[in-house]
Scaffold this motif. Structure first.
Motif, PDB file in Angstrom:
ATOM      1  N   VAL A 192       0.853  -1.189   0.000  1.00  0.00           N
ATOM      2  CA  VAL A 192       0.000   0.000   0.000  1.00  0.00           C
ATOM      3  C   VAL A 192       0.888   1.238   0.000  1.00  0.00           C
ATOM      4  O   VAL A 192       1.965   1.257   0.605  1.00  0.00           O
ATOM      5  N   SER A 193       0.456   2.270  -0.686  1.00  0.00           N
ATOM      6  CA  SER A 193       1.257   3.478  -0.851  1.00  0.00           C
ATOM      7  C   SER A 193       1.327   4.286   0.435  1.00  0.00           C
ATOM      8  O   SER A 193       0.630   3.998   1.414  1.00  0.00           O
ATOM      9  N   GLU A 194       2.165   5.316   0.434  1.00  0.00           N
ATOM     10  CA  GLU A 194       2.296   6.178   1.605  1.00  0.00           C
ATOM     11  C   GLU A 194       0.980   6.913   1.849  1.00  0.00           C
ATOM     12  O   GLU A 194       0.490   7.654   0.991  1.00  0.00           O
ATOM     13  N   GLY A 195       0.419   6.690   3.022  1.00  0.00           N
ATOM     14  CA  GLY A 195      -0.887   7.262   3.335  1.00  0.00           C
ATOM     15  C   GLY A 195      -2.033   6.552   2.669  1.00  0.00           C
ATOM     16  O   GLY A 195      -3.163   7.050   2.671  1.00  0.00           O
ATOM     17  N   GLY A 196      -1.756   5.356   2.089  1.00  0.00           N
ATOM     18  CA  GLY A 196      -2.793   4.592   1.406  1.00  0.00           C
ATOM     19  C   GLY A 196      -3.762   3.940   2.364  1.00  0.00           C
ATOM     20  O   GLY A 196      -3.573   3.941   3.587  1.00  0.00           O
ATOM     21  N   LEU A 197      -4.824   3.367   1.795  1.00  0.00           N
ATOM     22  CA  LEU A 197      -5.932   2.820   2.582  1.00  0.00           C
ATOM     23  C   LEU A 197      -5.957   1.299   2.492  1.00  0.00           C
ATOM     24  O   LEU A 197      -5.921   0.735   1.390  1.00  0.00           O
ATOM     25  N   LEU A 198      -6.011   0.652   3.642  1.00  0.00           N
ATOM     26  CA  LEU A 198      -6.203  -0.793   3.726  1.00  0.00           C
ATOM     27  C   LEU A 198      -7.615  -1.062   4.216  1.00  0.00           C
ATOM     28  O   LEU A 198      -8.039  -0.515   5.244  1.00  0.00           O
ATOM     29  N   CYS A 199      -8.357  -1.918   3.512  1.00  0.00           N
ATOM     30  CA  CYS A 199      -9.712  -2.317   3.904  1.00  0.00           C
ATOM     31  C   CYS A 199      -9.674  -3.820   4.157  1.00  0.00           C
ATOM     32  O   CYS A 199      -9.522  -4.597   3.200  1.00  0.00           O
ATOM     33  N   ILE A 200      -9.816  -4.229   5.410  1.00  0.00           N
ATOM     34  CA  ILE A 200      -9.632  -5.624   5.799  1.00  0.00           C
ATOM     35  C   ILE A 200     -10.912  -6.162   6.426  1.00  0.00           C
ATOM     36  O   ILE A 200     -11.513  -5.508   7.290  1.00  0.00           O
ATOM     37  N   THR A 201     -11.327  -7.354   5.999  1.00  0.00           N
ATOM     38  CA  THR A 201     -12.470  -8.052   6.592  1.00  0.00           C
ATOM     39  C   THR A 201     -11.986  -9.326   7.261  1.00  0.00           C
ATOM     40  O   THR A 201     -11.159 -10.049   6.703  1.00  0.00           O
ATOM     41  N   CYS A 202     -12.488  -9.602   8.456  1.00  0.00           N
ATOM     42  CA  CYS A 202     -12.203 -10.854   9.176  1.00  0.00           C
ATOM     43  C   CYS A 202     -13.525 -11.540   9.479  1.00  0.00           C
ATOM     44  O   CYS A 202     -14.401 -10.945  10.115  1.00  0.00           O
ATOM     45  N   THR A 203     -13.676 -12.768   9.025  1.00  0.00           N
ATOM     46  CA  THR A 203     -14.895 -13.531   9.309  1.00  0.00           C
ATOM     47  C   THR A 203     -14.630 -14.704  10.254  1.00  0.00           C
ATOM     48  O   THR A 203     -15.536 -15.488  10.507  1.00  0.00           O
ATOM     49  N   ASP A 204     -13.411 -14.819  10.774  1.00  0.00           N
ATOM     50  CA  ASP A 204     -13.112 -15.890  11.733  1.00  0.00           C
ATOM     51  C   ASP A 204     -13.370 -15.400  13.154  1.00  0.00           C
ATOM     52  O   ASP A 204     -12.483 -15.407  14.012  1.00  0.00           O
ATOM     53  N   MET A 205     -14.607 -14.978  13.399  1.00  0.00           N
ATOM     54  CA  MET A 205     -14.960 -14.389  14.686  1.00  0.00           C
ATOM     55  C   MET A 205     -14.853 -15.388  15.831  1.00  0.00           C
ATOM     56  O   MET A 205     -14.580 -15.005  16.970  1.00  0.00           O
ATOM     57  N   ALA A 206     -15.070 -16.664  15.563  1.00  0.00           N
ATOM     58  CA  ALA A 206     -14.967 -17.661  16.633  1.00  0.00           C
ATOM     59  C   ALA A 206     -13.563 -17.675  17.217  1.00  0.00           C
ATOM     60  O   ALA A 206     -13.376 -17.790  18.436  1.00  0.00           O
ATOM     61  N   VAL A 207     -12.561 -17.536  16.360  1.00  0.00           N
ATOM     62  CA  VAL A 207     -11.168 -17.516  16.820  1.00  0.00           C
ATOM     63  C   VAL A 207     -10.882 -16.220  17.561  1.00  0.00           C
ATOM     64  O   VAL A 207     -10.268 -16.226  18.646  1.00  0.00           O
ATOM     65  N   MET A 208     -11.322 -15.102  17.021  1.00  0.00           N
ATOM     66  CA  MET A 208     -10.991 -13.794  17.595  1.00  0.00           C
ATOM     67  C   MET A 208     -11.840 -13.447  18.805  1.00  0.00           C
ATOM     68  O   MET A 208     -11.517 -12.511  19.542  1.00  0.00           O
ATOM     69  N   ALA A 209     -12.936 -14.184  19.023  1.00  0.00           N
ATOM     70  CA  ALA A 209     -13.823 -13.902  20.151  1.00  0.00           C
ATOM     71  C   ALA A 209     -13.559 -14.800  21.349  1.00  0.00           C
ATOM     72  O   ALA A 209     -14.336 -14.791  22.294  1.00  0.00           O
ATOM     73  N   GLY A 210     -12.495 -15.591  21.323  1.00  0.00           N
ATOM     74  CA  GLY A 210     -12.106 -16.321  22.517  1.00  0.00           C
ATOM     75  C   GLY A 210     -12.311 -17.813  22.492  1.00  0.00           C
ATOM     76  O   GLY A 210     -11.955 -18.500  23.454  1.00  0.00           O
ATOM     77  N   ASN A 211     -12.890 -18.362  21.423  1.00  0.00           N
ATOM     78  CA  ASN A 211     -13.098 -19.811  21.384  1.00  0.00           C
ATOM     79  C   ASN A 211     -11.797 -20.581  21.226  1.00  0.00           C
ATOM     80  O   ASN A 211     -11.689 -21.718  21.682  1.00  0.00           O
ATOM     81  N   SER A 212     -10.809 -19.973  20.559  1.00  0.00           N
ATOM     82  CA  SER A 212      -9.514 -20.621  20.349  1.00  0.00           C
ATOM     83  C   SER A 212      -8.424 -19.576  20.506  1.00  0.00           C
ATOM     84  O   SER A 212      -7.926 -19.024  19.518  1.00  0.00           O
ATOM     85  N   GLY A 213      -8.073 -19.292  21.750  1.00  0.00           N
ATOM     86  CA  GLY A 213      -7.071 -18.271  22.027  1.00  0.00           C
ATOM     87  C   GLY A 213      -5.715 -18.611  21.456  1.00  0.00           C
ATOM     88  O   GLY A 213      -4.985 -17.733  20.976  1.00  0.00           O
ATOM     89  N   GLU A 214      -5.351 -19.922  21.486  1.00  0.00           N
ATOM     90  CA  GLU A 214      -4.052 -20.317  20.963  1.00  0.00           C
ATOM     91  C   GLU A 214      -3.989 -20.156  19.447  1.00  0.00           C
ATOM     92  O   GLU A 214      -2.957 -19.775  18.883  1.00  0.00           O
ATOM     93  N   THR A 215      -5.112 -20.416  18.761  1.00  0.00           N
ATOM     94  CA  THR A 215      -5.153 -20.207  17.316  1.00  0.00           C
ATOM     95  C   THR A 215      -5.080 -18.725  16.979  1.00  0.00           C
ATOM     96  O   THR A 215      -4.408 -18.321  16.016  1.00  0.00           O
ATOM     97  N   CYS A 216      -5.739 -17.904  17.780  1.00  0.00           N
ATOM     98  CA  CYS A 216      -5.699 -16.463  17.577  1.00  0.00           C
ATOM     99  C   CYS A 216      -4.269 -15.946  17.726  1.00  0.00           C
ATOM    100  O   CYS A 216      -3.824 -15.082  16.960  1.00  0.00           O
TER     101      CYS A 216
END
Length: 615
Positions: A235-259
């Motif tokens: 991405v360029s200087e001052g550029g924009l990153l648009c990121i989507t995460c759908t692995d909410m089970a991992v990021m919400a605490g169901n698998s802390g070690e995987t996160c």
């Protein structure tokens, strides 16, 4: 080596003209009448926004209609980003249907939004203008790394002004061929180029300063972790990153070690898990950018339904990167009462013109929770700075509110962004009123009364877009539990039924140090709630969650209801009559040791029990 992509001639009714005037009738025709020419057997036309997408009936290319809100919000954010960036290059963007720019203010006491016209600063209007569907020589270079059907990229070309080029990439040859056909079908081949490469390798190839993209959009099926390292470099200087995460089970605490293995952070199960997921991905982005002496600046971060979406700008600066450690924090969460404390990873102090960096001191808690006596669990590190740029959010909100017909989900975008503007920027995470009440086994106080009690006590408080019953406040846990003790006095619980070792018994055994006032204050009810905005969307359709992953070999996707009938509720209507029980052979019959012979069934035990009763 890039795969050669077959193309199909677009229908005459949607062919693009070289001028901006020619683009508008084409888009209008595509919206009013669905073309049928150029369709292959089994294909259908999916319409969203101004785009008409050819989509195969077989599950060869992934498409999720519920993500329309995601795509609408992305178009709105990129438009405002282009407006700000291209203004510095002397280009003015023109959005169809947009009239005089307004700024929406939610701080008024009135029920309606107060609109104020932006004051002109006396500067001359830019001589160059950019419109949708027209190639802008000084415009943005956009990459969609995981494009699937190309719907998002086609919408960018038809709805976002000020673009120089769009690269829609997908590793699947079938998806890449479909992207090329959709670009021609919508008349945007002059802006949109299809690519069939590995997304990470494509971004690594474009790491040069003159080759970087101004906008990179990544919307993977699952985790984006494997693409983040390449993205922060491409991405360029001052550029924009648009990121989507759908692995909410991992990021919400169901698998802390995987996160931890994916994002370098341990997630924990807590009521604030959805906001913590936002902060985990921001931490991961900042950490990976820091390797290359770069840092992030979040513009907007939202937790929506089963996924999260973050928009961040990336800059380069060795001095600023040193602040990264003080922007991250560990979280200590009590497993008994849910109280939490943050511990910054680093410390920085200003000494005149110099900045001094040192290790942080801690921990902020003892071996046991001071409120309930239970242990703490530790999560993180996570991003502890603001997750939104309020000035930028106000611009997006003003644009969406002033042109509501532009997107199909404008009401929902307006409601969510309105809540975002009301959130406390400097207060990470939140409590929920129902969880506080559940801890001490008392009735749940009304939301406005609980907010009023915090305001009467001199603390700041707001709601959160990530959870309906969320309370974001700068009040310490001691003040929160004092308010709950005062509420319990007016709504007493049966103390004799509480276990002496329970968190409720420990908390209620301590007298409150303040007298809470639950009289409802006028400022306890936020403007977004007074105006009855669509803040939390209802389920758009039945079984609306993540769809099945696209099959590389194609094939017809199995209907969700058919799967449920096949694999679930097998014994929903259980049979009590032994003569009507299933006649499947038992395990002993398969082994050749069953004494029932051909009469073998699962009813053996029931028959024996029945015979014993008769005797």
């Amino acid at each position: 080596m890039e795969t050669k992509i077959p193309t199909t001639n677009p229908p005459t009714s949607t062919s693009a003209e070289s001028s901006a005037e020619g683009m508008k009738p084409a888009a209008a025709d595509a919206q009013e009448k669905t073309p049928t020419a150029g369709l292959l057997p089994g294909e259908t036309v999916v319409k969203e926004g101004k785009a008409s997408i050819l989509f195969p009936s077989a599950n060869e290319v992934f498409y999720n209609p519920v993500q329309e809100f995601n795509r609408d919000l992305t178009c709105a954010v990129i438009t405002e980003f282009a407006r700000d960036l291209l203004a510095q290059r002397g280009v003015k963007v023109l959005v169809p249907g947009e009239k005089e720019r307004v700024v929406v203010s939610l701080s008024d006491e009135t029920n309606e939004a107060d609109t104020q016209t932006e004051e002109k600063n006396g500067a001359e209007e830019p001589a160059v203008t950019a419109t949708v569907g027209e190639k802008c020589e000084h415009g943005l270079r956009v990459l969609e790394g995981l494009a699937a059907s190309g719907l998002r990229s086609v919408r960018f070309a038809l709805e976002v002004p000020g673009l120089q080029s769009i690269t829609a990439n997908d590793f699947s040859t079938k998806a890449a061929a479909l992207i090329a056909r959709n670009a021609q079908y919508n008349g945007v081949s002059h802006l949109l180029q299809a690519s069939c490469k590995d997304a990470s390798m494509l971004m690594y190839e474009m790491r040069g300063k003159k080759e970087r993209y101004d906008v990179i959009d990544l919307d993977p099926y699952g985790s984006p972790a494997s693409f983040l390292d390449a993205a922060v470099q491409a991405v360029s200087e001052g550029g924009l990153l648009c990121i989507t995460c759908t692995d909410m089970a991992v990021m919400a605490g169901n698998s802390g070690e995987t996160c931890y293995s994916k994002y370098g952070s341990v997630s924990i199960k807590a009521k604030y898990c959805h906001e913590m997921a936002l902060r985990i991905i921001l931490h991961s982005l900042d950490q990976r950018a820091g390797v290359y002496q770069r840092y992030i600046q979040p513009l907007l971060s939202v937790s929506v339904d089963f996924y999260i979406r973050v928009f961040v700008r990336v800059f380069t600066g060795q001095a600023t990167v040193k602040n990264s450690a003080s922007k991250q924090a560990l979280v200590y969460n009590c497993v008994g009462c849910g109280s939490f404390h943050l511990q910054r990873m680093g410390r920085r102090t200003i000494n005149g013109k110099h900045m001094k960096y040192s290790a942080a001191t801690g921990p902020p808690v003892g071996p046991e929770c001071e409120h309930c006596g239970q242990r703490h669990q530790m999560g993180g590190p996570m991003w502890a700075e603001p997750v939104h740029d309020m000035a930028f959010v106000q611009k997006v909100l003003a644009a969406v509110s002033g042109n509501p017909s532009r997107f199909g989900t404008s009401k929902r975008i307006e409601g969510m962004l309105s809540m975002v503007t009301e959130e406390l920027e400097d207060v990470p995470l939140y409590y929920t009123v129902d969880n506080l009440s559940s801890t001490i086994h008392c009735n749940t106080p009304p939301l406005l009364q609980f907010r009023s009690a915090l305001l009467h006590a001199g603390h700041r408080v707001s709601l959160s877009h990530a959870c309906k019953n969320a309370i974001k406040t700068d009040a310490p846990p001691t003040a929160i539990w004092d308010i709950m003790r005062c509420w319990e006095k007016a709504n007493p619980v049966k103390r004799e039924k509480l276990s002496p070792t329970s968190p409720a018994f420990k908390i209620l055994s301590t007298a409150p140090s303040l007298e809470a006032c639950f009289t409802v204050r006028e400022d306890a009810n936020p403007q977004s709630r007074k105006r009855h905005l669509t803040r939390f969307q209802e389920n758009p359709q039945a079984f609306w969650g993540p769809k099945a992953r696209a099959k590389a070999s194609g094939g017809i996707s199995t209907d969700l209801q058919d799967k449920r009938k096949k694999y679930q509720n097998k014994r929903k209507n259980q049979i009590t009559d032994s003569s009507q029980l299933k006649n499947f052979p038992c395990k002993r019959f398969k082994q050749g040791t069953c004494t029932h012979g051909d009469k073998c069934s699962y009813s053996h035990d029931l028959e024996q029990t029945h015979e014993e009763k008769m005797e």
